[in-house]
Motif scaffolding. Structure first.
Motif, PDB file in Angstrom:
ATOM      1  N   SER A 170      15.224  13.263  -8.737  1.00  0.00           N
ATOM      2  CA  SER A 170      14.387  12.174  -9.276  1.00  0.00           C
ATOM      3  C   SER A 170      13.611  11.422  -8.198  1.00  0.00           C
ATOM      4  O   SER A 170      12.439  11.096  -8.378  1.00  0.00           O
ATOM      5  CB  SER A 170      15.254  11.190 -10.070  1.00  0.00           C
ATOM      6  N   ILE A 171      14.252  11.151  -7.049  1.00  0.00           N
ATOM      7  CA  ILE A 171      13.570  10.384  -6.001  1.00  0.00           C
ATOM      8  C   ILE A 171      12.378  11.166  -5.452  1.00  0.00           C
ATOM      9  O   ILE A 171      11.319  10.598  -5.169  1.00  0.00           O
ATOM     10  CB  ILE A 171      14.559  10.004  -4.859  1.00  0.00           C
ATOM     11  N   GLY A 172      12.526  12.488  -5.329  1.00  0.00           N
ATOM     12  CA  GLY A 172      11.419  13.314  -4.865  1.00  0.00           C
ATOM     13  C   GLY A 172      10.261  13.302  -5.846  1.00  0.00           C
ATOM     14  O   GLY A 172       9.093  13.183  -5.454  1.00  0.00           O
ATOM     15  N   LYS A 173      10.562  13.421  -7.127  1.00  0.00           N
ATOM     16  CA  LYS A 173       9.519  13.394  -8.156  1.00  0.00           C
ATOM     17  C   LYS A 173       8.793  12.055  -8.162  1.00  0.00           C
ATOM     18  O   LYS A 173       7.575  11.993  -8.333  1.00  0.00           O
ATOM     19  CB  LYS A 173      10.139  13.679  -9.530  1.00  0.00           C
ATOM     20  N   GLU A 174       9.555  10.983  -7.943  1.00  0.00           N
ATOM     21  CA  GLU A 174       8.940   9.652  -7.931  1.00  0.00           C
ATOM     22  C   GLU A 174       8.028   9.476  -6.715  1.00  0.00           C
ATOM     23  O   GLU A 174       6.935   8.894  -6.826  1.00  0.00           O
ATOM     24  CB  GLU A 174      10.031   8.580  -7.929  1.00  0.00           C
ATOM     25  N   LEU A 175       8.449   9.988  -5.563  1.00  0.00           N
ATOM     26  CA  LEU A 175       7.613   9.909  -4.361  1.00  0.00           C
ATOM     27  C   LEU A 175       6.291  10.639  -4.566  1.00  0.00           C
ATOM     28  O   LEU A 175       5.236  10.172  -4.116  1.00  0.00           O
ATOM     29  CB  LEU A 175       8.367  10.496  -3.159  1.00  0.00           C
ATOM     30  N   ILE A 176       6.341  11.778  -5.241  1.00  0.00           N
ATOM     31  CA  ILE A 176       5.117  12.531  -5.534  1.00  0.00           C
ATOM     32  C   ILE A 176       4.208  11.720  -6.443  1.00  0.00           C
ATOM     33  O   ILE A 176       2.990  11.633  -6.223  1.00  0.00           O
ATOM     34  CB  ILE A 176       5.468  13.891  -6.169  1.00  0.00           C
ATOM     35  N   GLN A 177       4.787  11.101  -7.470  1.00  0.00           N
ATOM     36  CA  GLN A 177       4.005  10.267  -8.390  1.00  0.00           C
ATOM     37  C   GLN A 177       3.342   9.099  -7.658  1.00  0.00           C
ATOM     38  O   GLN A 177       2.241   8.670  -8.006  1.00  0.00           O
ATOM     39  CB  GLN A 177       4.908   9.721  -9.505  1.00  0.00           C
ATOM     40  N   LEU A 178       4.003   8.597  -6.624  1.00  0.00           N
ATOM     41  CA  LEU A 178       3.479   7.454  -5.863  1.00  0.00           C
ATOM     42  C   LEU A 178       2.494   7.871  -4.774  1.00  0.00           C
ATOM     43  O   LEU A 178       1.966   7.021  -4.056  1.00  0.00           O
ATOM     44  CB  LEU A 178       4.639   6.667  -5.238  1.00  0.00           C
ATOM     45  N   GLY A 179       2.266   9.168  -4.634  1.00  0.00           N
ATOM     46  CA  GLY A 179       1.274   9.648  -3.671  1.00  0.00           C
ATOM     47  C   GLY A 179       1.814   9.982  -2.297  1.00  0.00           C
ATOM     48  O   GLY A 179       1.056  10.064  -1.326  1.00  0.00           O
ATOM     49  N   PHE A 180       3.136  10.179  -2.195  1.00  0.00           N
ATOM     50  CA  PHE A 180       3.747  10.476  -0.896  1.00  0.00           C
ATOM     51  C   PHE A 180       4.122  11.951  -0.770  1.00  0.00           C
ATOM     52  O   PHE A 180       5.109  12.295  -0.112  1.00  0.00           O
ATOM     53  CB  PHE A 180       4.986   9.601  -0.682  1.00  0.00           C
ATOM     54  N   GLU A 181       3.342  12.818  -1.380  1.00  0.00           N
ATOM     55  CA  GLU A 181       3.662  14.242  -1.371  1.00  0.00           C
ATOM     56  C   GLU A 181       3.680  14.812   0.048  1.00  0.00           C
ATOM     57  O   GLU A 181       4.580  15.580   0.412  1.00  0.00           O
ATOM     58  CB  GLU A 181       2.651  15.019  -2.227  1.00  0.00           C
ATOM     59  N   GLU A 182       2.695  14.430   0.866  1.00  0.00           N
ATOM     60  CA  GLU A 182       2.630  14.964   2.229  1.00  0.00           C
ATOM     61  C   GLU A 182       3.838  14.526   3.048  1.00  0.00           C
ATOM     62  O   GLU A 182       4.435  15.331   3.784  1.00  0.00           O
ATOM     63  CB  GLU A 182       1.345  14.513   2.920  1.00  0.00           C
ATOM     64  N   SER A 183       4.236  13.253   2.902  1.00  0.00           N
ATOM     65  CA  SER A 183       5.408  12.750   3.630  1.00  0.00           C
ATOM     66  C   SER A 183       6.675  13.459   3.172  1.00  0.00           C
ATOM     67  O   SER A 183       7.548  13.795   3.989  1.00  0.00           O
ATOM     68  CB  SER A 183       5.553  11.239   3.418  1.00  0.00           C
ATOM     69  N   LEU A 184       6.779  13.685   1.856  1.00  0.00           N
ATOM     70  CA  LEU A 184       7.941  14.392   1.328  1.00  0.00           C
ATOM     71  C   LEU A 184       8.009  15.810   1.873  1.00  0.00           C
ATOM     72  O   LEU A 184       9.083  16.294   2.256  1.00  0.00           O
ATOM     73  CB  LEU A 184       7.896  14.413  -0.204  1.00  0.00           C
ATOM     74  N   LYS A 185       6.860  16.481   1.937  1.00  0.00           N
ATOM     75  CA  LYS A 185       6.839  17.862   2.441  1.00  0.00           C
ATOM     76  C   LYS A 185       7.242  17.904   3.913  1.00  0.00           C
ATOM     77  O   LYS A 185       7.995  18.791   4.331  1.00  0.00           O
ATOM     78  CB  LYS A 185       5.461  18.481   2.245  1.00  0.00           C
ATOM     79  N   LEU A 186       6.760  16.944   4.706  1.00  0.00           N
ATOM     80  CA  LEU A 186       7.131  16.899   6.120  1.00  0.00           C
ATOM     81  C   LEU A 186       8.629  16.696   6.284  1.00  0.00           C
ATOM     82  O   LEU A 186       9.276  17.342   7.122  1.00  0.00           O
ATOM     83  CB  LEU A 186       6.364  15.779   6.835  1.00  0.00           C
ATOM     84  N   ALA A 187       9.205  15.787   5.465  1.00  0.00           N
ATOM     85  CA  ALA A 187      10.639  15.529   5.538  1.00  0.00           C
ATOM     86  C   ALA A 187      11.435  16.762   5.124  1.00  0.00           C
ATOM     87  O   ALA A 187      12.414  17.141   5.782  1.00  0.00           O
ATOM     88  CB  ALA A 187      10.996  14.336   4.644  1.00  0.00           C
ATOM     89  N   GLU A 188      11.012  17.404   4.022  1.00  0.00           N
ATOM     90  CA  GLU A 188      11.681  18.614   3.550  1.00  0.00           C
ATOM     91  C   GLU A 188      11.619  19.713   4.611  1.00  0.00           C
ATOM     92  O   GLU A 188      12.610  20.399   4.884  1.00  0.00           O
ATOM     93  CB  GLU A 188      11.003  19.110   2.259  1.00  0.00           C
ATOM     94  N   ARG A 189      10.440  19.886   5.186  1.00  0.00           N
ATOM     95  CA  ARG A 189      10.265  20.946   6.175  1.00  0.00           C
ATOM     96  C   ARG A 189      11.181  20.720   7.378  1.00  0.00           C
ATOM     97  O   ARG A 189      11.859  21.649   7.838  1.00  0.00           O
ATOM     98  CB  ARG A 189       8.796  21.019   6.618  1.00  0.00           C
ATOM     99  N   ASN A 190      11.224  19.491   7.879  1.00  0.00           N
ATOM    100  CA  ASN A 190      12.065  19.193   9.039  1.00  0.00           C
ATOM    101  C   ASN A 190      13.546  19.426   8.727  1.00  0.00           C
ATOM    102  O   ASN A 190      14.272  20.050   9.503  1.00  0.00           O
ATOM    103  CB  ASN A 190      11.855  17.749   9.498  1.00  0.00           C
ATOM    104  N   LEU A 191      14.000  18.921   7.574  1.00  0.00           N
ATOM    105  CA  LEU A 191      15.414  19.032   7.216  1.00  0.00           C
ATOM    106  C   LEU A 191      15.822  20.473   6.943  1.00  0.00           C
ATOM    107  O   LEU A 191      16.824  20.960   7.485  1.00  0.00           O
ATOM    108  CB  LEU A 191      15.701  18.170   5.975  1.00  0.00           C
ATOM    109  N   GLU A 192      15.054  21.148   6.102  1.00  0.00           N
ATOM    110  CA  GLU A 192      15.466  22.493   5.696  1.00  0.00           C
ATOM    111  C   GLU A 192      15.342  23.490   6.842  1.00  0.00           C
ATOM    112  O   GLU A 192      16.221  24.340   7.019  1.00  0.00           O
ATOM    113  CB  GLU A 192      14.666  22.942   4.470  1.00  0.00           C
TER     114      GLU A 192
END
Length: 235
Positions: A170-192
């Motif tokens: 849910s938090i990821g979906k909400e971040l995308i809705q708020l326009g933070f898709e690029e930040s989410l992708k960077l965080a996902e990429r670094n972690l995974e």
């Protein structure tokens, strides 16, 4: 591999090299194209411009990634059109990633819907598949959640593609809705990718192969993600 398929792969490799050279000022030294429908995987080696080398020396990885994202978004429509004309593949999904310290990259196209891909991949067997899926599931669960579905395909003996579906919480979906898709992708990429690299030895044992590169990308709107393992199989 039939002659027409080999010719198509050579034409695609030549075109990709030329397109990236025009866009970035320097193209990859080598382009390897692998087609196993509904997938196409394009592996790039020695792909880093002089400006990017300077930025990399200054640890400006995010600047390089951001610039490449902007350029790739502008190139993808042209890439899809070329692939359709020269391979007959109507690409519905397109992914890409870079391992900047290795000066390598990957482009991945998928041409069909989930049902077709899942059905095709279920029949794809290779050594370590079940153990690999379990490991991917555990990594996904540590960062977000277990995927609804994992399927994979050994495109050739050096290229393994893993596709996950249903990983967003849910938090990821909400971040995308708020326009933070690029930040989410960077965080996902670094972690995974950190988890993937930390488990590199384990993955190599599972696959009985040295891993040269690991790539990852996401399409959050489809709630899908891909991993690409570039392998050097044991003799």
């Amino acid at each position: 591999m039939d002659k027409n398929n080999k010719q198509a792969q050579n034409e695609i490799a030549s075109y990709i090299g030329r397109l990236l050279r025009e866009a970035f000022g320097k193209g990859p030294q080598s382009v390897f194209v692998s087609i196993s429908r509904p997938y196409i995987v394009i592996y790039l080696r020695n792909f880093l411009s002089p400006t990017e080398k300077i930025l990399l020396q200054q640890d400006q990885l995010l600047s390089i990634q951001h610039t490449r994202d902007l350029v790739m978004k502008s190139l993808i429509p042209e890439l899809k059109a070329f692939l359709f004309i020269h391979s007959g593949m109507k690409i519905c999904e397109f992914y890409y990633d870079w391992v900047l310290h290795n000066q390598s990259g990957v482009l991945v196209g998928i041409e069909s819907d989930d049902k077709y891909i899942s059905a095709a991949s279920v029949q794809e067997r290779y050594v370590g598949k079940e153990a690999l899926h379990q490991e991917i599931d555990q990594i996904s669960n540590q960062i977000q959640k277990s995927p609804d579905d994992i399927y994979s395909c050994m495109i050739n003996e050096r290229t393994l593609l893993v596709v996950r579906h249903g990983i967003l919480i849910s938090i990821g979906k909400e971040l995308i809705q708020l326009g933070f898709e690029e930040s989410l992708k960077l965080a996902e990429r670094n972690l995974e990718k950190r988890h993937l690299h930390n488990n590199n030895t384990h993955f190599q044992k599972i696959l009985n192969s040295k891993i040269i590169d690991v790539f990852a990308d996401w399409d959050f709107h489809l709630d899908k993600s891909i991993f690409v393992f570039i392998l050097n199989p044991s003799p």
